[in-house]
Write a protein that holds these residues in place. Structure first.
Motif, PDB file in Angstrom:
ATOM      1  N   SER A 133       0.839  -1.193   0.000  1.00 16.34           N
ATOM      2  CA  SER A 133       0.000   0.000   0.000  1.00 16.34           C
ATOM      3  C   SER A 133       0.878   1.248   0.000  1.00 16.34           C
ATOM      4  O   SER A 133       2.046   1.215   0.387  1.00 16.34           O
ATOM      5  N   SER A 134       0.302   2.341  -0.417  1.00 19.12           N
ATOM      6  CA  SER A 134       1.033   3.611  -0.447  1.00 19.12           C
ATOM      7  C   SER A 134       0.937   4.369   0.870  1.00 19.12           C
ATOM      8  O   SER A 134       1.525   5.447   1.007  1.00 19.12           O
ATOM      9  N   ASP A 135       0.219   3.811   1.831  1.00 20.32           N
ATOM     10  CA  ASP A 135       0.022   4.468   3.120  1.00 20.32           C
ATOM     11  C   ASP A 135       1.255   4.265   3.997  1.00 20.32           C
ATOM     12  O   ASP A 135       1.568   3.142   4.392  1.00 20.32           O
ATOM     13  N   CYS A 136       1.956   5.343   4.289  1.00 22.56           N
ATOM     14  CA  CYS A 136       3.118   5.285   5.182  1.00 22.56           C
ATOM     15  C   CYS A 136       2.855   6.044   6.479  1.00 22.56           C
ATOM     16  O   CYS A 136       3.798   6.391   7.204  1.00 22.56           O
ATOM     17  N   GLY A 137       1.593   6.293   6.762  1.00 22.63           N
ATOM     18  CA  GLY A 137       1.235   7.027   7.967  1.00 22.63           C
ATOM     19  C   GLY A 137       1.383   6.181   9.216  1.00 22.63           C
ATOM     20  O   GLY A 137       1.598   4.962   9.152  1.00 22.63           O
ATOM     21  N   PRO A 138       1.245   6.800  10.383  1.00 24.41           N
ATOM     22  CA  PRO A 138       1.421   6.071  11.647  1.00 24.41           C
ATOM     23  C   PRO A 138       0.364   5.005  11.895  1.00 24.41           C
ATOM     24  O   PRO A 138       0.586   4.091  12.689  1.00 24.41           O
ATOM     25  N   SER A 139      -0.778   5.112  11.233  1.00 25.93           N
ATOM     26  CA  SER A 139      -1.835   4.122  11.445  1.00 25.93           C
ATOM     27  C   SER A 139      -1.628   2.854  10.627  1.00 25.93           C
ATOM     28  O   SER A 139      -2.316   1.853  10.851  1.00 25.93           O
TER      29      SER A 139
END
Length: 247
Positions: A133-139
């Motif tokens: 996934s492209s999500d690199c956020g803390p969640s």
């Protein structure tokens, strides 16, 4: 005992002894039933899944666990727990996948619950979904995903021939996957080279370094060992160059 309950109902103190243990089977039953909650209750479903993972892990810790959690989970609960994991890890709901990867994956192998090898492919699949996934956020549990993959590299090679559930929801077909470690190694190397999240990249480097040490200590022939070491050295060079630029 009656006086303690009366004190609770009257909102009074219990002379410092306020530790109350809810029966594990009661909590686990509620959490398992929450799997069927509709999308309108997604937040409650995610909390229930997290609690299910944490309660099952606490129950499986054995003698070191709290007084109310000092036994292995019952086989009937394990079957329902692994069924819930199978459905969640292979499903299309990314929120459920993230919760299970974050709260079940890091300790799943160390707990070594009965039949745990059945879900190895499910966890690898879910970890790959998270990392792709492209999500690199803390969640996004990218570090937890890499931690699980690194832990899998330490398993005996013979375990890869054990039957594993194919990562398809609501299906229970089993296969053996003797090349699973090689597949996981490719993912870990890719993490070391391309991962954007620093913590996940460090976890990948630790996993790859530990695997290289194992290969060297056991004198196992591995044609790709030089490329693994080169990957680690390149990471160190990039890290050193980055700090030189900062200074």
């Amino acid at each position: 005992m009656l006086s303690r309950y009366l004190a609770i109902s009257a909102n009074q103190t219990l002379n410092g002894n306020t530790e109350i243990h809810v029966p594990f089977n009661l909590v686990a039953g509620w959490c398992l039933e929450a799997e069927a909650l509709p999308p309108s209750h997604r937040a409650g479903k995610l909390v229930a899944l997290r609690l299910l993972c944490e309660a099952t892990a606490a129950q499986a810790q054995g003698p070191g666990a709290p007084s109310a959690c000092n036994g292995r989970p019952h086989l009937a609960h394990l079957q329902l727990y692994q069924r819930a994991l199978h459905h969640g890890l292979t499903g299309e709901d990314r929120s459920v996948v993230d919760v299970l990867v974050e709260h079940a994956a890091p300790r799943y192998l160390s707990l070594a619950l009965e039949g745990y090898s059945l879900l190895l492919l499910d966890f690898v699949h879910a970890s790959t979904v998270v990392l792709n996934s492209s999500d690199c956020g803390p969640s996004c549990p990218r570090t937890a995903a890499v931690t699980f993959l690194g832990s899998l590299l330490a398993l005996p090679d013979g375990l890869m021939n054990a039957p594993m559930l194919q990562p398809y929801p609501h299906q229970y077909n089993t296969v053996s996957c003797p090349d699973l470690k090689e597949h996981v190694l490719n993912i870990v190397v890719r993490v070391c080279r391309r991962e954007g999240a620093a913590a996940a990249r460090c976890a990948g480097a630790c996993a790859l370094a530990a695997h290289c040490c194992h290969l060297l200590a056991s004198r196992t022939a591995c044609p790709r060992l030089p490329s693994y070491v080169t990957c680690l050295l390149q990471m160190l060079m990039v890290h050193r160059f980055y700090h030189r630029l900062k200074n």
